[in-house]
Design a protein around this motif. Structure first.
Motif, PDB file in Angstrom:
ATOM      1  N   LEU A 100       0.251  -7.400  -5.385  1.00 42.58           N
ATOM      2  CA  LEU A 100      -0.739  -6.362  -5.691  1.00 42.58           C
ATOM      3  C   LEU A 100      -0.306  -5.024  -5.086  1.00 42.58           C
ATOM      4  N   VAL A 101      -0.594  -3.926  -5.768  1.00 39.58           N
ATOM      5  CA  VAL A 101      -0.228  -2.591  -5.270  1.00 39.58           C
ATOM      6  C   VAL A 101      -1.488  -1.737  -5.131  1.00 39.58           C
ATOM      7  N   VAL A 102      -1.627  -1.088  -3.978  1.00 39.43           N
ATOM      8  CA  VAL A 102      -2.716  -0.141  -3.768  1.00 39.43           C
ATOM      9  C   VAL A 102      -2.097   1.258  -3.704  1.00 39.43           C
ATOM     10  N   GLY A 103      -2.532   2.128  -4.578  1.00 36.36           N
ATOM     11  CA  GLY A 103      -2.009   3.505  -4.596  1.00 36.36           C
ATOM     12  C   GLY A 103      -2.913   4.409  -3.783  1.00 36.36           C
ATOM     13  N   ALA A 104      -2.538   4.606  -2.511  1.00 36.09           N
ATOM     14  CA  ALA A 104      -3.296   5.524  -1.635  1.00 36.09           C
ATOM     15  C   ALA A 104      -2.397   6.722  -1.366  1.00 36.09           C
ATOM     16  N   ASP A 105      -1.761   7.206  -2.446  1.00 32.99           N
ATOM     17  CA  ASP A 105      -0.714   8.213  -2.294  1.00 32.99           C
ATOM     18  C   ASP A 105      -1.185   9.619  -2.641  1.00 32.99           C
ATOM     19  N   VAL A 159       0.875  -1.176   0.000  1.00 33.28           N
ATOM     20  CA  VAL A 159       0.000   0.000   0.000  1.00 33.28           C
ATOM     21  C   VAL A 159       0.910   1.222   0.000  1.00 33.28           C
ATOM     22  N   ILE A 160       0.762   2.094  -0.985  1.00 32.19           N
ATOM     23  CA  ILE A 160       1.612   3.298  -1.024  1.00 32.19           C
ATOM     24  C   ILE A 160       0.850   4.429  -0.356  1.00 32.19           C
ATOM     25  N   GLY A 161       1.414   4.948   0.745  1.00 28.86           N
ATOM     26  CA  GLY A 161       0.820   6.085   1.443  1.00 28.86           C
ATOM     27  C   GLY A 161       0.176   5.680   2.756  1.00 28.86           C
ATOM     28  N   ALA A 162       0.636   6.324   3.843  1.00 24.14           N
ATOM     29  CA  ALA A 162       0.071   6.058   5.177  1.00 24.14           C
ATOM     30  C   ALA A 162      -0.830   7.212   5.584  1.00 24.14           C
ATOM     31  N   GLY A 163      -1.725   7.619   4.675  1.00 27.11           N
ATOM     32  CA  GLY A 163      -2.779   8.585   5.029  1.00 27.11           C
ATOM     33  C   GLY A 163      -4.009   7.812   5.515  1.00 27.11           C
ATOM     34  N   ILE A 164      -5.135   8.497   5.554  1.00 29.15           N
ATOM     35  CA  ILE A 164      -6.353   7.869   6.086  1.00 29.15           C
ATOM     36  C   ILE A 164      -6.758   6.672   5.214  1.00 29.15           C
ATOM     37  N   LEU A 176      10.036   6.651   5.327  1.00 38.57           N
ATOM     38  CA  LEU A 176      11.127   7.091   4.448  1.00 38.57           C
ATOM     39  C   LEU A 176      11.236   6.198   3.209  1.00 38.57           C
ATOM     40  N   GLN A 177      10.097   5.824   2.652  1.00 40.96           N
ATOM     41  CA  GLN A 177      10.063   4.968   1.461  1.00 40.96           C
ATOM     42  C   GLN A 177       9.293   5.697   0.375  1.00 40.96           C
ATOM     43  N   ARG A 178       9.970   6.588  -0.315  1.00 41.68           N
ATOM     44  CA  ARG A 178       9.273   7.328  -1.375  1.00 41.68           C
ATOM     45  C   ARG A 178       9.274   6.522  -2.666  1.00 41.68           C
ATOM     46  N   VAL A 179       8.087   6.176  -3.114  1.00 41.48           N
ATOM     47  CA  VAL A 179       7.968   5.386  -4.344  1.00 41.48           C
ATOM     48  C   VAL A 179       8.171   6.322  -5.528  1.00 41.48           C
ATOM     49  N   VAL A 189       3.025  -1.141   4.162  1.00 40.24           N
ATOM     50  CA  VAL A 189       2.678   0.237   3.800  1.00 40.24           C
ATOM     51  C   VAL A 189       3.982   0.992   3.574  1.00 40.24           C
ATOM     52  N   LEU A 190       4.091   1.658   2.425  1.00 44.00           N
ATOM     53  CA  LEU A 190       5.294   2.447   2.109  1.00 44.00           C
ATOM     54  C   LEU A 190       4.932   3.921   2.206  1.00 44.00           C
TER      55      LEU A 190
END
Ligand SMILES: Cc1cc2nc3c(=O)[nH]c(=O)nc-3n(C[C@H](O)[C@H](O)[C@H](O)COP(=O)(O)OP(=O)(O)OC[C@H]3O[C@@H](n4cnc5c(N)ncnc54)[C@H](O)[C@@H]3O)c2cc1C
Length: 411
Positions: free
Chosen positions: A150-155, A10-15, A120-123, A33-34
């Motif tokens: 699988l990749v979830v873009g929550a960025d 999962v890219i992005g640790a927002g809501i 500190l994992q910027r895709v 989560v990245l």
């Protein structure tokens, strides 16, 4: 469990990202989560959670009443402080939260379900793996690569995955800016636990209590022709905010007098993505459908997305169809609803900011009459939005104790 052993990044640790991480991990997935930031942190700002978002939190075992305080009403006033309409909300389901508290609860929930959160994992680049027999690949700024299933873009608004699926495009400036601040409460502040929205020509200001009434959240929006700064937000001089709302009533002046630090956002948008998924990847939250905040739905929609994505994936895998069918089902469920909500939010900008005095007077009088005659009908026009429970009453976990976020909540 249906997603046992599926490796999901999962890219992005927002809501949206953290809710998806918990929803997927509770269904058996191995979630990483990245997050590009060095810390999971949030701007000092509040958030209104409505019943559609609260249902998802409950489904995830995160009791919203432990995260925020109940919101009793939405109260629209003109800039002189005269009520246009006060819409009482249902006894449960509407909450006023500090964003830091919601993020802390979601991050705790994601970890508790087994998700790993890597900071500190910027895709930088994503191959969606659309070609047959190739899975997605993620390249991170530190040169590391990942090949999850699988990749979830929550960025968020500047999503890297959105660029990979749809091609790079800069979000457009909407002609609106928003200041956000949290101030300590003071004697004379409104006592009701309600969201107050003061409407003026070309601008409006929303305020509500946070953390049991110890603080007040302020979101102040102004129409502007352009957005010059290079960055999307910056710290602003509180005097600029005070000057923009000088003609507003004493209650607003008293709040603004207490602002010591304030941030200003240029509100930018993309259209709702025409395509949310490619190969084994999917967009979620602002990455798929950034919205103006005038219906307080961006985070609520992201929570709904997270639930529907996990549910659709689980169902398709359980039926032996593979993740692709689940991702397509997720898009078909979510896209029309996101479009409808975002169009309604955009219309509110026009309603709140009426400039032409006779039109403004007529609109506010109409609201006053509606408020006297049938206030519930005014709230009822949003039943389609607030009334949807995407969980269908399911509970994926027992209620989890929510941690309190640390530190000073005023920025
Ligand atoms: C003034 C204002 C008031 C609002 N009020 C409300 C409200 O009351 N109710 C409501 O529901 N919504 C509200 N919203 C909207 C809401 O804040 C957003 O819709 C919501 O936060 C979106 O969540 P998200 O998880 O999709 O994205 P984000 O919160 O933007 O999170 C994205 C995350 O991804 C990370 N990231 C980005 N790029 C990368 C990368 N390349 N690699 C790794 N990590 C990356 C970011 O650092 C960030 O942590 C408001 C918005 C504004 C501007």
């Amino acid at each position: 469990m249906p997603l046992d052993g599926m490796r999901i990044a999962v890219i992005g640790a927002g809501i949206g990202g953290l809710a998806a991480a918990r929803a997927l991990a509770l269904r058996g997935a191995e979630v990483t989560v990245l997050e590009q930031a060095e810390k999971i942190r949030e701007v000092g700002a509040g958030l209104q959670i409505s019943p559609n978002g609260a249902a998802v939190l409950q489904g995830l075992g995160l009791e919203p009443s432990n995260i925020g305080m109940a919101n009793e009403a939405v109260h629209l006033l003109d800039r002189s402080g005269r009520t246009a309409i006060r819409m009482a909300l249902g006894p449960t389901g509407y909450y006023l939260c500090h964003r830091a508290d919601l993020i802390a609860a979601l991050a705790h929930g994601a970890r508790q379900a087994g998700a790993r959160i890597r900071l500190l994992q910027r895709v930088e680049r994503i191959e969606t793996g659309a070609a047959p027999d190739s899975g997605p690949e993620i390249r991170i700024a530190n040169q590391a690569r990942m090949r999850p299933d699988l990749v979830v873009g929550a960025d968020g608004l500047h999503s890297c995955l959105r660029g990979a699926i749809l091609g790079e495009a800069r979000p457009r400036f909407t002609g609106q800016v928003a200041w956000r601040a949290v101030v300590p409460s003071a004697p004379g502040d409104p006592e009701a636990a309600e969201a107050r929205l003061y409407m003026g020509p070309g601008r409006h200001l929303v305020t509500y209590p946070l953390r049991g009434g110890a603080y007040r959240n302020i979101v102040a929006v102004e129409e502007r022709r352009d957005w010059a700064p290079d960055s999307w937000s910056h710290e602003d001089d509180p005097e600029a905010l005070r000057a923009a709302f000088r003609g507003f009533c004493p209650e607003v002046q008293s709040l603004l007098d207490r602002v010591r630090r304030v941030h200003l956002w240029g509100l930018h948008r993309h259209e709702v993505a025409p395509q949310w998924t490619e190969g084994a990847t999917a967009l979620l939250g602002d990455a798929a459908h950034p919205t103006l905040p005038f219906l307080a739905q961006g985070a609520n929609l992201a929570l709904e997305d997270a639930w529907v994505l996990a549910e659709a994936l689980s169902a398709s895998v359980a039926q032996g169809q593979g993740p692709g069918a689940g991702l397509r089902h997720y898009q078909s469920q979510r896209q029309p609803r996101a479009r409808r909500a975002i169009e309604a939010a955009t219309r509110n900008a026009w309603k709140y900011h009426l400039r032409f005095p006779p039109l403004r007077l007529a609109a506010h009088s109409a609201l006053r009459i509606a408020g006297r005659v049938a206030p519930q009908r005014v709230v009822g026009q949003f039943d389609w939005l607030y009334g949807l429970d995407v969980t269908g009453g399911q509970r994926l976990s027992e209620p989890l104790p929510c941690p309190q976020s640390e530190g000073d909540l005023c920025p």
